[in-house]
Design a protein around this motif. Structure first.
Motif, PDB file in Angstrom:
ATOM      1  N   SER A 140       3.870  -7.917  -7.997  1.00 34.55           N
ATOM      2  CA  SER A 140       5.153  -7.747  -7.314  1.00 34.55           C
ATOM      3  C   SER A 140       5.619  -9.097  -6.786  1.00 34.55           C
ATOM      4  CB  SER A 140       5.004  -6.767  -6.159  1.00 34.55           C
ATOM      5  OG  SER A 140       4.297  -7.382  -5.104  1.00 34.55           O
ATOM      6  N   GLU A 141       6.850  -9.133  -6.292  1.00 35.22           N
ATOM      7  CA  GLU A 141       7.377 -10.382  -5.765  1.00 35.22           C
ATOM      8  C   GLU A 141       6.530 -10.908  -4.603  1.00 35.22           C
ATOM      9  OE1 GLU A 141      11.740 -11.341  -4.392  1.00 35.22           O
ATOM     10  OE2 GLU A 141      11.738 -10.026  -6.134  1.00 35.22           O
ATOM     11  N   GLU A 142       5.899  -9.980  -3.875  1.00 37.39           N
ATOM     12  CA  GLU A 142       5.076 -10.362  -2.731  1.00 37.39           C
ATOM     13  C   GLU A 142       3.671 -10.811  -3.154  1.00 37.39           C
ATOM     14  OE1 GLU A 142       6.617  -7.362  -2.997  1.00 37.39           O
ATOM     15  OE2 GLU A 142       8.351  -7.929  -1.799  1.00 37.39           O
ATOM     16  N   GLY A 143       3.406 -10.864  -4.460  1.00 38.44           N
ATOM     17  CA  GLY A 143       2.100 -11.310  -4.925  1.00 38.44           C
ATOM     18  C   GLY A 143       1.050 -10.212  -4.875  1.00 38.44           C
ATOM     19  N   GLU A 144       1.498  -8.947  -4.847  1.00 36.32           N
ATOM     20  CA  GLU A 144       0.561  -7.835  -4.860  1.00 36.32           C
ATOM     21  C   GLU A 144       0.296  -7.413  -6.296  1.00 36.32           C
ATOM     22  OE1 GLU A 144      -0.664  -7.813  -1.735  1.00 36.32           O
ATOM     23  OE2 GLU A 144      -0.243  -5.692  -1.366  1.00 36.32           O
ATOM     24  N   ILE A 145      -0.970  -7.104  -6.601  1.00 37.95           N
ATOM     25  CA  ILE A 145      -1.330  -6.636  -7.935  1.00 37.95           C
ATOM     26  C   ILE A 145      -0.897  -5.176  -8.069  1.00 37.95           C
ATOM     27  CG2 ILE A 145      -3.264  -6.116  -9.473  1.00 37.95           C
ATOM     28  CD1 ILE A 145      -4.728  -8.509  -8.218  1.00 37.95           C
ATOM     29  N   THR A 146      -0.171  -4.880  -9.141  1.00 33.13           N
ATOM     30  CA  THR A 146       0.350  -3.526  -9.345  1.00 33.13           C
ATOM     31  C   THR A 146      -0.095  -2.999 -10.706  1.00 33.13           C
ATOM     32  OG1 THR A 146       2.350  -4.472 -10.313  1.00 33.13           O
ATOM     33  CG2 THR A 146       2.436  -3.944  -7.965  1.00 33.13           C
ATOM     34  N   THR A 147       0.007  -1.684 -10.881  1.00 30.55           N
ATOM     35  CA  THR A 147      -0.241  -1.101 -12.205  1.00 30.55           C
ATOM     36  C   THR A 147       0.967  -0.268 -12.621  1.00 30.55           C
ATOM     37  OG1 THR A 147      -1.313   0.874 -11.318  1.00 30.55           O
ATOM     38  CG2 THR A 147      -2.731  -0.992 -11.844  1.00 30.55           C
ATOM     39  N   LEU A 148       1.081  -0.127 -13.939  1.00 27.74           N
ATOM     40  CA  LEU A 148       2.257   0.524 -14.504  1.00 27.74           C
ATOM     41  C   LEU A 148       2.090   2.029 -14.646  1.00 27.74           C
ATOM     42  CD1 LEU A 148       2.998  -2.004 -17.391  1.00 27.74           C
ATOM     43  CD2 LEU A 148       3.701  -2.137 -15.010  1.00 27.74           C
ATOM     44  N   GLY A 149       0.908   2.530 -14.322  1.00 26.08           N
ATOM     45  CA  GLY A 149       0.704   3.966 -14.454  1.00 26.08           C
ATOM     46  C   GLY A 149       0.382   4.373 -15.873  1.00 26.08           C
ATOM     47  N   ARG A 150       0.328   5.669 -16.090  1.00 24.57           N
ATOM     48  CA  ARG A 150      -0.089   6.236 -17.368  1.00 24.57           C
ATOM     49  C   ARG A 150       0.761   5.713 -18.527  1.00 24.57           C
ATOM     50  NH1 ARG A 150      -4.029   9.477 -18.202  1.00 24.57           N
ATOM     51  NH2 ARG A 150      -3.789  10.984 -19.857  1.00 24.57           N
TER      52      ARG A 150
ATOM     53  N   SER B  94      -7.239  -6.162   0.970  1.00 22.86           N
ATOM     54  CA  SER B  94      -8.151  -7.011   0.198  1.00 22.86           C
ATOM     55  C   SER B  94      -7.350  -8.067  -0.552  1.00 22.86           C
ATOM     56  CB  SER B  94      -8.951  -6.157  -0.792  1.00 22.86           C
ATOM     57  OG  SER B  94      -8.110  -5.630  -1.795  1.00 22.86           O
ATOM     58  N   TYR B  95      -7.929  -9.242  -0.668  1.00 23.33           N
ATOM     59  CA  TYR B  95      -7.286 -10.322  -1.414  1.00 23.33           C
ATOM     60  C   TYR B  95      -8.271 -10.964  -2.390  1.00 23.33           C
ATOM     61  CZ  TYR B  95      -3.349 -10.191   1.893  1.00 23.33           C
ATOM     62  OH  TYR B  95      -2.270  -9.791   2.637  1.00 23.33           O
ATOM     63  N   THR B  96      -7.804 -11.199  -3.606  1.00 20.99           N
ATOM     64  CA  THR B  96      -8.585 -12.011  -4.548  1.00 20.99           C
ATOM     65  C   THR B  96      -8.583 -13.456  -4.042  1.00 20.99           C
ATOM     66  OG1 THR B  96      -6.652 -12.595  -5.834  1.00 20.99           O
ATOM     67  CG2 THR B  96      -7.816 -10.593  -6.498  1.00 20.99           C
ATOM     68  N   GLY B  97      -9.346 -14.301  -4.695  1.00 20.48           N
ATOM     69  CA  GLY B  97      -9.379 -15.708  -4.313  1.00 20.48           C
ATOM     70  C   GLY B  97      -7.991 -16.337  -4.330  1.00 20.48           C
ATOM     71  N   TRP B  98      -7.237 -16.093  -5.404  1.00 20.40           N
ATOM     72  CA  TRP B  98      -5.910 -16.732  -5.497  1.00 20.40           C
ATOM     73  C   TRP B  98      -4.960 -16.137  -4.483  1.00 20.40           C
ATOM     74  CZ3 TRP B  98      -1.885 -13.527  -6.978  1.00 20.40           C
ATOM     75  CH2 TRP B  98      -2.200 -12.381  -7.714  1.00 20.40           C
ATOM     76  N   GLN B  99      -5.088 -14.863  -4.167  1.00 17.77           N
ATOM     77  CA  GLN B  99      -4.204 -14.269  -3.160  1.00 17.77           C
ATOM     78  C   GLN B  99      -4.511 -14.821  -1.769  1.00 17.77           C
ATOM     79  OE1 GLN B  99      -4.923 -10.058  -3.953  1.00 17.77           O
ATOM     80  NE2 GLN B  99      -2.877  -9.857  -4.804  1.00 17.77           N
ATOM     81  N   ALA B 100      -5.782 -15.112  -1.536  1.00 15.56           N
ATOM     82  CA  ALA B 100      -6.177 -15.653  -0.233  1.00 15.56           C
ATOM     83  C   ALA B 100      -5.870 -17.142  -0.119  1.00 15.56           C
ATOM     84  CB  ALA B 100      -7.665 -15.397   0.014  1.00 15.56           C
ATOM     85  N   GLY B 101      -5.371 -17.740  -1.195  1.00 14.64           N
ATOM     86  CA  GLY B 101      -4.913 -19.125  -1.126  1.00 14.64           C
ATOM     87  C   GLY B 101      -5.943 -20.184  -1.491  1.00 14.64           C
ATOM     88  N   PHE B 102      -6.984 -19.799  -2.221  1.00 11.90           N
ATOM     89  CA  PHE B 102      -8.013 -20.773  -2.596  1.00 11.90           C
ATOM     90  C   PHE B 102      -7.584 -21.582  -3.815  1.00 11.90           C
ATOM     91  CE2 PHE B 102     -10.482 -18.370   0.284  1.00 11.90           C
ATOM     92  CZ  PHE B 102     -11.499 -19.205   0.706  1.00 11.90           C
ATOM     93  N   ARG B 103      -7.243 -22.830  -3.607  1.00  8.02           N
ATOM     94  CA  ARG B 103      -6.894 -23.737  -4.712  1.00  8.02           C
ATOM     95  C   ARG B 103      -8.132 -24.554  -5.057  1.00  8.02           C
ATOM     96  NH1 ARG B 103      -1.430 -22.353  -5.742  1.00  8.02           N
ATOM     97  NH2 ARG B 103      -1.399 -20.674  -4.211  1.00  8.02           N
ATOM     98  N   THR B 104      -8.374 -24.724  -6.338  1.00 11.42           N
ATOM     99  CA  THR B 104      -9.552 -25.485  -6.751  1.00 11.42           C
ATOM    100  C   THR B 104      -9.185 -26.517  -7.805  1.00 11.42           C
ATOM    101  OG1 THR B 104     -10.224 -24.198  -8.699  1.00 11.42           O
ATOM    102  CG2 THR B 104     -10.870 -23.321  -6.542  1.00 11.42           C
TER     103      THR B 104
END
Lengths: 417, 417
Positions: A140-150, B94-104
């Motif tokens: 999403s625009e907010e950087g949230e991981i989303t799924t498209l559903g079935r 919950s945040y993945t590494g990239w969501q939490a802002g970890f640049r490497t």
């Protein structure tokens, strides 16, 4: 040189051996001189196993965290498939949904794609790489991981094909195409070489599981040719496109059925303005999908209605209607299951009158009562008693000249996600 | 109200039951009035299982795709842990590494963190949420998923604690602190209540597996207090900080040993300028870590050298030296295993002369020969025959007044990643 998007579902990559078969198939496509983007689902049972673990920890399965969890399934698939193809001496790169540029609504579990920014995919193709993209997911625009559903991976493949202007989107599954009807019922079901988007849409909505309706809608909208074919054989598949060639004398392309049907009848409804709008508005607000609606006549200022919902929604639908009795008075509400909706679909129907009449006749000749009828330009649906389903389908298949000369190939359980 | 980063390793979240225990522990911390960020590793054997699948498909285990694959392990952990904590009625994200802002760095398998942009984490904390972050992973400037390599989750926790100015970083593991030596050898090993970063660094480098050296270096650099404690008990852990309080009369804080040692000796080397630089430069280029180096004297213009490497690197190191014989002539090359490096570590050593002499004496009194010696301001290491390791460690432990009055708690296999 053509550019193909190839989509493989979960059962096509169910284990490492199948993964290797898919890898060889993709490499072969490249050998034929094509550029390839591969969209892949989670391996076989991965998704179900993750859901089982989640259920132990939180029976509400919170949507945001479920997206976080389930998107790992496709990420595992793309990494492993990428390694498998590399071991055949090809250059590959795998991308998650967000890396491949899939932007979606900020909704979890069933987001719609809002935009695709395929620059990384295109750059990798230019570098001569095979690109492997995780199906079913976006950001999403907010950087949230989303799924498209079935049906999400099909939609990923079609949308990506449109975004990168691919020549075709091939959906590899465990059946070798779209059939004129269910080959488990009609052994002489015919594999269709071509079918139009609209016909496919009707068939998809009617429970033929080969392609998800959302993916077909996307393909229709963007005019991407779809090819449905088997990941286990090299048979020609079925091409889904704008205008399918009509075979001589064939007005019906396919016959579908849906057992997931319950009929609800409301008798003696006060015939005051806004009754229908009030009733079906309330059902819609409860996310209950109503399919066929029939008003069967008015006497003494009272009307009778029937409509169909899925079996799962039956109890809730009845509760919603009963909860409205003070506003919308009625005499009686009844419901019925053990029904089946049978539909004939064909783009040629519009120029051939009498197709519906023939259908009613064939059904009656099997001694089966028709309970409801619904028609569109390219479809006639009848809700009937489910007792003689197979006989009715076979009779319709013959009547509409769909019987093939050879028996159909029947694959395993179908690949939905 | 304090802000804590709590890190749980793979065995602490090895199954759903342990996950629930961790969830309760985190909720408890919040109940005590603190803000919590939780860093978590992949569950138990997940990583190994993924590697096994990858090996079947591509025995080269290509680094980029391995990062794509393995980062799913932590992503599964954060999603499940988040759900488990939510089921206790808490708000989490919950945040993945990239969501939490970890640049490497743009390196796969062992990237270093270049920057942390913790805005999302801080915003979620302000909203009263418990934040769960995937350890071990980040993103490069090009948007590639990277991993931090071994000890990565410890480093994630420490670096994040520094970036969000946490009051402490608690490393939960399956031992309940840092011990004066291995409690499996010395039953009266003493749990240290405090230890300095420098001492911890020496112990970490010397094979005491509680904390990864990179994480300790990060903590030292950013002055984040570390607490090593058990995820299974409520015992006070060990605090690692800038200046540890010295106990009266204790100059040695800990005794470490390392069995992964091979000694290579090169005899009769031409004593020409640049010999050492040439030899060890070549080893460094081959990524062979050389630990202790001793030049044992010159006669007839020829020198003898000894150095230690890990057992794994022994053969390769010998090949590298032999390959250089035409440029750097020598008479003979030999190697030896079955050795052990024993080290005493203590910040108090610098002001107490005679500590090294006492070590040599204790080792000799056990009838064990010392093969090599190396010293720093807070450490003395001796490479000795490995035959009487336990006796030597016990004798040293007693000699340096480290014996506790009670037996140590000994946990299960340690949690490294």
């Amino acid at each position: 040189m053509s550019l193909f998007v190839m989509k493989f579902g979960g059962s096509s990559v169910g284990d490492t051996e199948r993964m290797q078969r898919v890898a060889r198939r993709v490499a072969q496509k490249q050998d034929e001189g094509h550029q390839c983007v591969v969209v892949v689902s989670a391996m076989g049972d991965t998704t179900d196993e993750l859901i089982d673990q989640a259920k132990i920890l939180n029976d509400k399965l919170p949507a945001r965290e479920m997206d976080m969890l389930l998107t790992t399934g496709e990420q595992i698939s793309i990494a492993l498939l990428s390694m498998a193809i590399q071991s055949l001496g090809r250059e590959t790169v795998s991308y998650t949904g967000w890396q491949a540029g899939f932007r979606t609504e900020p909704v979890h579990g069933k987001a719609r794609i809002t935009d695709i920014q395929p620059e990384r995919v295109l750059r990798s193709l230019e570098e001569g790489k095979i690109v492997i993209v995780a199906g079913f997911q976006g950001i999403s625009e907010e950087g949230e991981i989303t799924t498209l559903g079935r049906g999400g991976s099909d939609t990923t493949a079609v949308a990506l094909a449109a975004a990168i202007k691919a020549d075709a989107c091939e959906i590899y599954t465990d059946v070798d195409g779209v059939y004129s009807t269910d080959p488990r019922i009609v052994k002489v079901a015919r594999k269709l070489s071509e079918i139009s988007y609209d016909e496919m849409l009707e068939l998809a909505h009617l429970g033929t599981a080969v392609l998800h309706p959302r993916a077909v809608e996307y393909a229709k909208h963007s005019k991407v040719p779809l090819v449905v074919r088997s990941s286990f054989t090299y048979n020609e598949g079925t091409v889904v496109k704008e205008e399918a060639a009509l075979e001589q004398g064939v007005v019906v392309s396919g016959i579908a059925y849906d057992k997931n049907v319950a009929r609800i009848s409301i008798l003696g409804v006060e015939d005051i303005p806004g009754v229908l709008a009030g009733m079906f508005g309330a059902l819609a607000r409860e996310q209950i999908d109503v399919d066929i609606i029939v008003q069967s006549g008015i006497s003494d200022g009272k009307a009778d209605f029937s409509f169909t919902v899925t079996l799962d929604d039956r109890e809730r639908a009845i509760e919603v209607i009963q909860g409205m009795e003070s506003i919308l008075p009625f005499r009686e509400i009844t419901s019925e299951d053990g029904l089946v909706k049978i539909s004939i679909v064909g783009a040629g129907m519009v120029s051939h009158p009498g197709v519906a009449a023939q259908m009613f006749e064939v059904i009656s000749s099997q001694g089966v009562n028709i309970k409801m009828v619904s028609t569109s330009e390219i479809k006639v649906s009848c809700v009937v008693e489910g007792t003689k389903l197979n006989e009715v389908i076979r009779a319709l298949h013959t009547a509409y000249k769909l019987d093939a000369e050879v028996q159909a190939f029947v694959g395993g359980p179908q690949d939905r996600r």
